[in-house]
Design a protein around this motif. Sequence first.
Motif, PDB file in Angstrom:
ATOM      1  N   ASP A   1      -2.802  61.087  77.826  1.00 59.52           N
ATOM      2  CA  ASP A   1      -3.526  62.343  77.646  1.00 59.52           C
ATOM      3  C   ASP A   1      -3.815  63.087  78.940  1.00 59.52           C
ATOM      4  O   ASP A   1      -4.153  64.263  78.906  1.00 59.52           O
ATOM      5  CB  ASP A   1      -4.851  62.092  76.916  1.00 59.52           C
ATOM      6  N   GLY A   2      -3.700  62.424  80.072  1.00 58.12           N
ATOM      7  CA  GLY A   2      -4.042  63.057  81.342  1.00 58.12           C
ATOM      8  C   GLY A   2      -2.973  64.026  81.820  1.00 58.12           C
ATOM      9  O   GLY A   2      -1.854  64.043  81.315  1.00 58.12           O
ATOM     10  N   ASN A   3      -3.332  64.822  82.803  1.00 53.28           N
ATOM     11  CA  ASN A   3      -2.414  65.813  83.354  1.00 53.28           C
ATOM     12  C   ASN A   3      -1.601  65.293  84.531  1.00 53.28           C
ATOM     13  O   ASN A   3      -0.708  65.989  85.003  1.00 53.28           O
ATOM     14  CB  ASN A   3      -3.194  67.047  83.810  1.00 53.28           C
ATOM     15  N   VAL A   4      -1.926  64.089  85.027  1.00 48.03           N
ATOM     16  CA  VAL A   4      -1.264  63.604  86.238  1.00 48.03           C
ATOM     17  C   VAL A   4      -0.626  62.231  86.033  1.00 48.03           C
ATOM     18  O   VAL A   4       0.571  62.067  86.183  1.00 48.03           O
ATOM     19  CB  VAL A   4      -2.261  63.562  87.434  1.00 48.03           C
ATOM     20  N   ARG A   5      -1.422  61.229  85.725  1.00 46.11           N
ATOM     21  CA  ARG A   5      -0.930  59.847  85.648  1.00 46.11           C
ATOM     22  C   ARG A   5      -0.359  59.511  84.270  1.00 46.11           C
ATOM     23  O   ARG A   5      -0.724  60.116  83.265  1.00 46.11           O
ATOM     24  CB  ARG A   5      -2.055  58.865  85.977  1.00 46.11           C
ATOM     25  N   ARG A   6       0.498  58.507  84.265  1.00 43.88           N
ATOM     26  CA  ARG A   6       0.999  57.882  83.048  1.00 43.88           C
ATOM     27  C   ARG A   6       1.126  56.395  83.352  1.00 43.88           C
ATOM     28  O   ARG A   6       1.357  55.998  84.491  1.00 43.88           O
ATOM     29  CB  ARG A   6       2.377  58.410  82.639  1.00 43.88           C
ATOM     30  N   ALA A   7       0.989  55.570  82.318  1.00 42.82           N
ATOM     31  CA  ALA A   7       1.038  54.127  82.540  1.00 42.82           C
ATOM     32  C   ALA A   7       1.916  53.433  81.511  1.00 42.82           C
ATOM     33  O   ALA A   7       2.172  53.962  80.420  1.00 42.82           O
ATOM     34  CB  ALA A   7      -0.372  53.539  82.504  1.00 42.82           C
ATOM     35  N   ILE A   8       2.333  52.240  81.893  1.00 43.10           N
ATOM     36  CA  ILE A   8       3.078  51.357  81.007  1.00 43.10           C
ATOM     37  C   ILE A   8       2.249  50.083  80.879  1.00 43.10           C
ATOM     38  O   ILE A   8       2.007  49.401  81.877  1.00 43.10           O
ATOM     39  CB  ILE A   8       4.465  51.014  81.579  1.00 43.10           C
ATOM     40  N   ASP A   9       1.773  49.792  79.685  1.00 41.57           N
ATOM     41  CA  ASP A   9       1.067  48.544  79.423  1.00 41.57           C
ATOM     42  C   ASP A   9       2.079  47.534  78.903  1.00 41.57           C
ATOM     43  O   ASP A   9       2.773  47.797  77.907  1.00 41.57           O
ATOM     44  CB  ASP A   9      -0.032  48.735  78.379  1.00 41.57           C
ATOM     45  N   ILE A  10       2.167  46.389  79.574  1.00 42.66           N
ATOM     46  CA  ILE A  10       3.104  45.344  79.176  1.00 42.66           C
ATOM     47  C   ILE A  10       2.289  44.137  78.728  1.00 42.66           C
ATOM     48  O   ILE A  10       1.447  43.629  79.480  1.00 42.66           O
ATOM     49  CB  ILE A  10       4.039  44.966  80.342  1.00 42.66           C
ATOM     50  N   ARG A  11       2.530  43.713  77.505  1.00 45.39           N
ATOM     51  CA  ARG A  11       1.813  42.581  76.924  1.00 45.39           C
ATOM     52  C   ARG A  11       2.670  41.313  76.999  1.00 45.39           C
ATOM     53  O   ARG A  11       3.886  41.384  77.163  1.00 45.39           O
ATOM     54  CB  ARG A  11       1.437  42.887  75.479  1.00 45.39           C
ATOM     55  N   GLU A  12       2.014  40.186  76.855  1.00 48.94           N
ATOM     56  CA  GLU A  12       2.705  38.907  76.906  1.00 48.94           C
ATOM     57  C   GLU A  12       3.861  38.883  75.911  1.00 48.94           C
ATOM     58  O   GLU A  12       3.713  39.292  74.762  1.00 48.94           O
ATOM     59  CB  GLU A  12       1.733  37.765  76.594  1.00 48.94           C
ATOM     60  N   GLY A  13       5.012  38.443  76.388  1.00 48.16           N
ATOM     61  CA  GLY A  13       6.181  38.314  75.529  1.00 48.16           C
ATOM     62  C   GLY A  13       7.028  39.565  75.408  1.00 48.16           C
ATOM     63  O   GLY A  13       8.137  39.505  74.874  1.00 48.16           O
ATOM     64  N   GLU A  14       6.530  40.706  75.879  1.00 43.96           N
ATOM     65  CA  GLU A  14       7.309  41.937  75.795  1.00 43.96           C
ATOM     66  C   GLU A  14       8.413  41.936  76.850  1.00 43.96           C
ATOM     67  O   GLU A  14       8.238  41.415  77.953  1.00 43.96           O
ATOM     68  CB  GLU A  14       6.422  43.165  75.985  1.00 43.96           C
ATOM     69  N   LYS A  15       9.519  42.538  76.497  1.00 44.19           N
ATOM     70  CA  LYS A  15      10.647  42.677  77.422  1.00 44.19           C
ATOM     71  C   LYS A  15      10.528  44.008  78.151  1.00 44.19           C
ATOM     72  O   LYS A  15       9.976  44.967  77.630  1.00 44.19           O
ATOM     73  CB  LYS A  15      11.967  42.655  76.657  1.00 44.19           C
ATOM     74  N   ILE A  16      11.076  44.053  79.353  1.00 53.33           N
ATOM     75  CA  ILE A  16      11.090  45.278  80.146  1.00 53.33           C
ATOM     76  C   ILE A  16      12.498  45.873  80.054  1.00 53.33           C
ATOM     77  O   ILE A  16      13.486  45.154  80.225  1.00 53.33           O
ATOM     78  CB  ILE A  16      10.791  44.983  81.637  1.00 53.33           C
ATOM     79  N   ASN A  17      12.578  47.155  79.803  1.00 49.26           N
ATOM     80  CA  ASN A  17      13.850  47.860  79.889  1.00 49.26           C
ATOM     81  C   ASN A  17      14.077  48.105  81.384  1.00 49.26           C
ATOM     82  O   ASN A  17      13.600  49.088  81.944  1.00 49.26           O
ATOM     83  CB  ASN A  17      13.799  49.171  79.098  1.00 49.26           C
ATOM     84  N   GLU A  18      14.756  47.166  82.022  1.00 43.97           N
ATOM     85  CA  GLU A  18      14.901  47.182  83.480  1.00 43.97           C
ATOM     86  C   GLU A  18      15.620  48.434  83.980  1.00 43.97           C
ATOM     87  O   GLU A  18      15.208  49.027  84.977  1.00 43.97           O
ATOM     88  CB  GLU A  18      15.614  45.919  83.953  1.00 43.97           C
ATOM     89  N   LYS A  19      16.671  48.835  83.308  1.00 42.65           N
ATOM     90  CA  LYS A  19      17.435  50.008  83.730  1.00 42.65           C
ATOM     91  C   LYS A  19      16.551  51.254  83.677  1.00 42.65           C
ATOM     92  O   LYS A  19      16.520  52.055  84.615  1.00 42.65           O
ATOM     93  CB  LYS A  19      18.652  50.181  82.825  1.00 42.65           C
ATOM     94  N   ALA A  20      15.798  51.413  82.597  1.00 43.51           N
ATOM     95  CA  ALA A  20      14.920  52.582  82.449  1.00 43.51           C
ATOM     96  C   ALA A  20      13.780  52.551  83.460  1.00 43.51           C
ATOM     97  O   ALA A  20      13.401  53.596  83.996  1.00 43.51           O
ATOM     98  CB  ALA A  20      14.374  52.657  81.022  1.00 43.51           C
ATOM     99  N   LEU A  21      13.226  51.358  83.731  1.00 41.75           N
ATOM    100  CA  LEU A  21      12.133  51.257  84.701  1.00 41.75           C
ATOM    101  C   LEU A  21      12.625  51.616  86.097  1.00 41.75           C
ATOM    102  O   LEU A  21      11.960  52.364  86.830  1.00 41.75           O
ATOM    103  CB  LEU A  21      11.510  49.859  84.696  1.00 41.75           C
ATOM    104  N   LYS A  22      13.796  51.128  86.476  1.00 42.18           N
ATOM    105  CA  LYS A  22      14.344  51.474  87.786  1.00 42.18           C
ATOM    106  C   LYS A  22      14.598  52.974  87.889  1.00 42.18           C
ATOM    107  O   LYS A  22      14.338  53.582  88.938  1.00 42.18           O
ATOM    108  CB  LYS A  22      15.633  50.708  88.051  1.00 42.18           C
ATOM    109  N   ALA A  23      15.075  53.585  86.819  1.00 44.81           N
ATOM    110  CA  ALA A  23      15.304  55.034  86.822  1.00 44.81           C
ATOM    111  C   ALA A  23      13.981  55.778  87.001  1.00 44.81           C
ATOM    112  O   ALA A  23      13.909  56.778  87.733  1.00 44.81           O
ATOM    113  CB  ALA A  23      15.990  55.465  85.531  1.00 44.81           C
ATOM    114  N   LEU A  24      12.924  55.289  86.369  1.00 47.34           N
ATOM    115  CA  LEU A  24      11.600  55.908  86.499  1.00 47.34           C
ATOM    116  C   LEU A  24      11.079  55.769  87.929  1.00 47.34           C
ATOM    117  O   LEU A  24      10.522  56.718  88.488  1.00 47.34           O
ATOM    118  CB  LEU A  24      10.635  55.240  85.506  1.00 47.34           C
ATOM    119  N   ILE A  25      11.280  54.605  88.537  1.00 50.11           N
ATOM    120  CA  ILE A  25      10.879  54.373  89.935  1.00 50.11           C
ATOM    121  C   ILE A  25      11.613  55.362  90.848  1.00 50.11           C
ATOM    122  O   ILE A  25      11.007  56.023  91.690  1.00 50.11           O
ATOM    123  CB  ILE A  25      11.177  52.926  90.377  1.00 50.11           C
ATOM    124  N   ARG A  26      12.915  55.467  90.653  1.00 50.84           N
ATOM    125  CA  ARG A  26      13.713  56.376  91.497  1.00 50.84           C
ATOM    126  C   ARG A  26      13.280  57.826  91.302  1.00 50.84           C
ATOM    127  O   ARG A  26      13.224  58.604  92.262  1.00 50.84           O
ATOM    128  CB  ARG A  26      15.197  56.209  91.192  1.00 50.84           C
TER     129      ARG A  26
END
Length: 147
Positions: free
Chosen positions: A103-128
């Motif tokens: 809902d904010g105008n600046v930040r966004r977050a990713i909450d990762i819970r136990e057992g969840e997989k990370i979309n590594e390719k998408a996360l790296k693209a977001l970092i870049r």
Amino acid sequence: MTKAAAAKKSSAKAADGASPSKLIDGRIKELGDWRGEMLARIRGLIREADPDVVEEWKWRGVPVWEHDGIICTGETYKEVVKLTFARGAALQDPAGLFNSSLDGNVRRAIDIREGEKINEKALKALIRAAVGLNASKAKKKPAKRSA
């Protein structure tokens, strides 16, 4: 940021003399559960996405990754590992990784819970993308003149 500047910045010491990277190592070890494993995995992905990233330790115990400004923070809570992007609202997220602080105008977050997989390719693209956004903002700043 040049590699020399990054090396100088990452060599900054915490109050007890430990480098930010060593403090992050300590946090991962002290967690000793899935959260530590996840934080270590995320850290590795950030480093793969941006080899020039600078690690910091701010706000009394929050791992922070920077490149021409804050890329993201890595907070650990009882139920989630939260990866907060400082300028996440300005980033494209075609994979829909952002699932918190929407809902904010600046930040966004990713909450990762136990057992969840990370979309590594998408996360790296977001970092870049975050690094690119920071770099574009850094270039637009006018040079400071001395009086």
